[in-house]
Design a protein around this motif. Structure first.
Motif, PDB file in Angstrom:
ATOM      1  N   ILE A 239      -4.338  65.524  16.032  1.00 29.41           N
ATOM      2  CA  ILE A 239      -5.530  65.767  16.842  1.00 29.41           C
ATOM      3  C   ILE A 239      -5.497  67.214  17.288  1.00 29.41           C
ATOM      4  CG2 ILE A 239      -6.750  65.118  18.931  1.00 29.41           C
ATOM      5  CD1 ILE A 239      -5.579  62.376  18.686  1.00 29.41           C
TER       6      ILE A 239
ATOM      7  N   LYS B  50     -13.457  66.427  17.246  1.00 29.18           N
ATOM      8  CA  LYS B  50     -13.691  65.090  16.686  1.00 29.18           C
ATOM      9  C   LYS B  50     -14.597  65.205  15.468  1.00 29.18           C
ATOM     10  CE  LYS B  50     -13.412  62.530  20.984  1.00 29.18           C
ATOM     11  NZ  LYS B  50     -14.063  61.698  21.956  1.00 29.18           N
ATOM     12  N   ASP B  51     -14.250  64.483  14.397  1.00 23.77           N
ATOM     13  CA  ASP B  51     -15.126  64.471  13.227  1.00 23.77           C
ATOM     14  C   ASP B  51     -16.146  63.362  13.363  1.00 23.77           C
ATOM     15  OD1 ASP B  51     -12.166  64.969  11.319  1.00 23.77           O
ATOM     16  OD2 ASP B  51     -13.652  66.452  11.933  1.00 23.77           O
TER      17      ASP B  51
ATOM     18  N   GLU C 216     -13.991  57.820   6.386  1.00 23.71           N
ATOM     19  CA  GLU C 216     -12.641  58.206   6.786  1.00 23.71           C
ATOM     20  C   GLU C 216     -11.590  57.449   5.997  1.00 23.71           C
ATOM     21  OE1 GLU C 216     -12.331  61.290   9.208  1.00 23.71           O
ATOM     22  OE2 GLU C 216     -10.608  59.957   9.149  1.00 23.71           O
TER      23      GLU C 216
ATOM     24  N   ARG D 146      -5.651  57.032  14.951  1.00 23.10           N
ATOM     25  CA  ARG D 146      -6.105  58.330  15.421  1.00 23.10           C
ATOM     26  C   ARG D 146      -7.346  58.206  16.295  1.00 23.10           C
ATOM     27  NH1 ARG D 146      -7.910  63.057  11.524  1.00 23.10           N
ATOM     28  NH2 ARG D 146      -9.991  62.725  12.349  1.00 23.10           N
ATOM     29  N   LYS D 147      -8.274  57.314  15.874  1.00 28.57           N
ATOM     30  CA  LYS D 147      -9.485  57.130  16.676  1.00 28.57           C
ATOM     31  C   LYS D 147      -9.108  56.684  18.090  1.00 28.57           C
ATOM     32  CE  LYS D 147     -13.686  57.760  15.048  1.00 28.57           C
ATOM     33  NZ  LYS D 147     -13.322  59.018  14.466  1.00 28.57           N
TER      34      LYS D 147
ATOM     35  N   GLU E 138      -7.690  59.561  20.084  1.00 33.09           N
ATOM     36  CA  GLU E 138      -8.733  60.512  20.471  1.00 33.09           C
ATOM     37  C   GLU E 138      -9.473  60.030  21.700  1.00 33.09           C
ATOM     38  OE1 GLU E 138      -9.942  62.563  16.188  1.00 33.09           O
ATOM     39  OE2 GLU E 138     -11.243  61.056  17.104  1.00 33.09           O
ATOM     40  N   THR E 139      -9.769  58.715  21.737  1.00 31.36           N
ATOM     41  CA  THR E 139     -10.510  58.229  22.908  1.00 31.36           C
ATOM     42  C   THR E 139      -9.650  58.218  24.156  1.00 31.36           C
ATOM     43  OG1 THR E 139      -9.982  55.918  22.488  1.00 31.36           O
ATOM     44  CG2 THR E 139     -12.007  56.755  21.537  1.00 31.36           C
TER      45      THR E 139
ATOM     46  N   ASP F 125     -12.901  60.587  26.111  1.00 29.58           N
ATOM     47  CA  ASP F 125     -13.927  59.678  25.605  1.00 29.58           C
ATOM     48  C   ASP F 125     -15.284  60.041  26.186  1.00 29.58           C
ATOM     49  OD1 ASP F 125     -14.667  56.947  27.602  1.00 29.58           O
ATOM     50  OD2 ASP F 125     -13.303  58.529  28.246  1.00 29.58           O
TER      51      ASP F 125
END
Lengths: 193, 454
Positions: A189, B81-82, B89, B118-119, B122-123, B127
């Motif tokens: 990330i 973020k993508d 993905e 990964r998602k 990331e959150t 978020d």
């Protein structure tokens, strides 16, 4: 600015891996940590994580939350929070300091793969058995696939990966299956600043 | 600013000019400043501006001297973020891992877990939803310690300036504002009750409109709200519904001081209840009992009756249902869009440089919130009246609501989110997780029709 002693106290004594994260990034993550900490007692519980809607709708949300909590504990402090997140630093950042004698950084390819392995390995015995694979698969697909089909998918996966014939996937076998995958990019990330 | 000062400074003149002729000099000055505040709050804003800029520069210089990077909060998020979908993905992950040519047969790979992992991480780091329920962090300091989370002692001069600010705000501005608010509210109650005794007719409507307007304008002055209205030609007309994004209870006062509206809401007890009962005597507002609020059909029926009567004023509704921190617009509840009336969207954007208007109802009660508002420098905002919209024949209420929401977000420079504002207090519905699981199942086994033999 956040006072240094607010979070450095939490990180004191930890290995140099966390000090590689820049000051501003730590500050931002500490700000995030405190905003998640509704009880304002310096630690996060599982409920604090589940309050994030986008995490609650992730099929593997509970497994990911579990990764933050060491064995048998219900609270994670800022240091633990940073340690887990440190796995997701991009590998390029390590170029800045090449300390060959130090411990392996948390965000190395091997450690990233180990993190993913632990998501599958429910009972932490360093093997992914057929049952464990089935349970994780069930979490990912919900009610959309029948038991028989899921079972055959699990069997096929173990058959392809298993090399020593114990009908389970060890960490070495796991790494072998994924040797071509771009782990560095997919499990990293990037900070915007 | 419009020049109909007689309306809003009228009671103040009355109030102040009754003091005896032989006034000490200080009281005359006070009188002059009071009139200044009443008539043109912009003067205050211009006075404070250079001090604010100086304070911010001083903080940055102080930070550099100590080799710290000044913590600048970024409202656009802290991580990259993508915006790719689940399918894309996972396909990309599989493509990088396999040497065989990519054929689209659905199958399971051990590497699929990377996507979810990964998602999820990331959150956890950043978020889109939880940060909308607390006040926005500012990039420059507005001389209020409450809005800068990273306040720390930098220099004596800065602290003195801040202390001076506290003195002015609490000892000078606050009593004036409380007096104005008291005047406004009591005039509203007394005025509407008196108008209520008149027989129904054009004269009563005329009086009631102007009583309401005058009192709302006094309340606006009580908060020193500096409002810029854009596109006033699009203002709501009778028989329509006005929808706006919701940041605080002050939104009602801001809109109602520039137009005539019928309010919708729940009946409260206490002071609010007294005000509500008085208001409804002068002109028809739509107040619901607590038990009636749950009954959606009853609510829809009463609203429909109201809009069909063209002599009644346009209804003011906030479809988000809760206060959001003015960086985004969250899901609009479809109830008000099912009625079939013309919708007049309004976008309200606050400028947090002089005071943050967001009401964090889990942190502050109403009284604490109002006190915080009255001890800020000023409330500065812009209001845009957007062109009216009606539901097209091929769209349903939800699509219509989203279309209106997108227009408001675009105009106000806010982020358009699909998430429900109710997530402030409630858990997210399981249906969303099931949707994710369904999408992933398709990647493993394909659709039901072409499921191969197991």
């Amino acid at each position: 600015m956040v006072h240094d002693h607010d979070f450095k106290g939490h990180l004191h004594g930890d290995n140099f891996q966390i000090s590689l994260v820049s000051h501003s990034q730590i500050t931002r993550l500490y700000s995030r940590f405190t905003s998640l900490d509704k009880g304002e007692n310096g630690t996060l519980s599982r409920e604090d994580f589940q309050r994030i809607p986008e995490l609650a709708i992730n099929p593997l949300g509970d497994r990911i939350i579990n990764a933050f909590f060491p064995e048998g504990e219900d609270q994670v402090n800022f240091r633990g929070f940073m340690r887990t997140l440190a796995h997701f630093r991009p590998i390029e950042d390590n170029e800045k300091s090449k300390d060959v004698n130090g411990p392996e950084p948390l965000n190395s390819r091997s450690n990233k793969l180990h993190f993913a392995f632990r998501l599958y390995d429910l009972d932490k015995d360093d093997k992914i058995s057929r049952d464990e694979l089935l349970q994780v698969l069930r979490m990912m697909v919900g009610v959309n696939i029948s038991d028989e089909q899921l079972g055959s998918i699990a069997d096929r996966t173990i058959q392809e990966a298993d090399q020593d014939g114990d009908s389970a996937i060890s960490f070495t076998e796991f790494v072998k299956v994924l040797e071509k995958v771009d782990v560095e990019q997919k499990m990293s990330i990037r900070f915007l600043h | 600013m419009r020049s109909d000062h007689w309306l809003d400074s009228c009671p103040c003149w009355f109030w102040l000019s009754r003091t005896p002729k032989a006034l000490p000099q200080t009281l005359r000055v006070l009188q002059a400043v009071c009139i200044l505040l009443c008539r043109d709050g912009r003067a205050l804003a211009h006075l404070a501006s250079p001090w604010r800029q100086w304070a911010t520069l001083r903080m940055e210089r102080g930070a550099k001297e100590k080799n710290h990077q000044l913590y600048k909060p970024y409202t656009n998020g802290i991580i990259a973020k993508d915006p790719t979908s689940l399918e894309e993905e996972i396909k990309e992950i599989r493509r990088s891992g396999s040497s065989k040519a990519l054929d689209n047969t659905p199958e399971f790979e051990l590497s699929d877990i990377f996507y979810f992992c990964r998602k999820g991480m990331e959150t956890i780091m950043d978020d889109e939803v939880t940060k909308r329920f607390s006040a926005e962090e500012l990039e420059s300091w507005n001389l209020l310690s409450r809005t800068n989370y990273n306040f720390q002692y930098i220099s004596l001069r800065l602290t003195v300036l801040w202390g001076l600010g506290v003195l002015i705000r609490y000892c000078f501005l606050l009593p004036l504002r409380i007096a104005l608010a008291f005047t406004g509210i009591s005039l509203l109650v007394v005025g509407t009750t008196m108008v209520g005794y008149l027989p129904n007719g054009r004269f009563k409507e005329f009086l009631s409109k102007h009583v309401h307007l005058m009192c709302y304008r006094i309340c606006v002055r009580a908060l020193t709200a500096i409002i810029t209205y854009h596109d006033r030609k699009n203002r709501p007309r009778n028989g329509g519904i006005c929808v706006a994004n919701h940041t605080s209870p002050i939104d009602v006062i801001i809109l109602a001081s520039d137009g005539y509206y019928a309010m919708v809401g729940q009946v409260h007890g206490g002071l609010m209840g007294v005000i509500q009962r008085a208001m409804v005597r002068a002109c028809p507002h739509v107040w619901f009992e607590r038990s009636e609020v749950k009954d959606r059909h009853l609510v829809a029926k009463r609203l429909t009756e109201h809009v069909q009567d063209k002599s009644k004023l346009p209804i003011l509704i906030f479809p988000e249902g809760t206060c959001i921190n003015n960086t985004s617009v969250m899901m609009f509840k479809k109830g008000s869009f099912e009625i079939g009336a013309t919708v007049y969207p309004v976008a309200i954007k606050y400028d947090p440089q002089f005071g943050d208007a967001f009401w964090n109802s889990s942190k502050y009660g109403m009284v604490t919130y109002l006190l915080r508002m009255m001890t800020s420098w000023a409330i500065v905002c812009s209001v845009w009246y957007l062109p009216p919209m009606t539901r097209e024949t091929d769209e349903d209420a939800v699509q219509f609501a989203n279309r209106v929401k997108a227009a408001i977000a675009r105009q106000g420079g806010l982020v358009d989110l699909l998430w429900d504002g109710g997530l402030k207090r409630e858990k997210v519905k399981d249906a969303f997780k099931e949707e994710q699981q369904r999408l992933y199942s398709k990647m493993i086994v394909g659709n039901h029709e072409d499921r191969s033999r197991s």
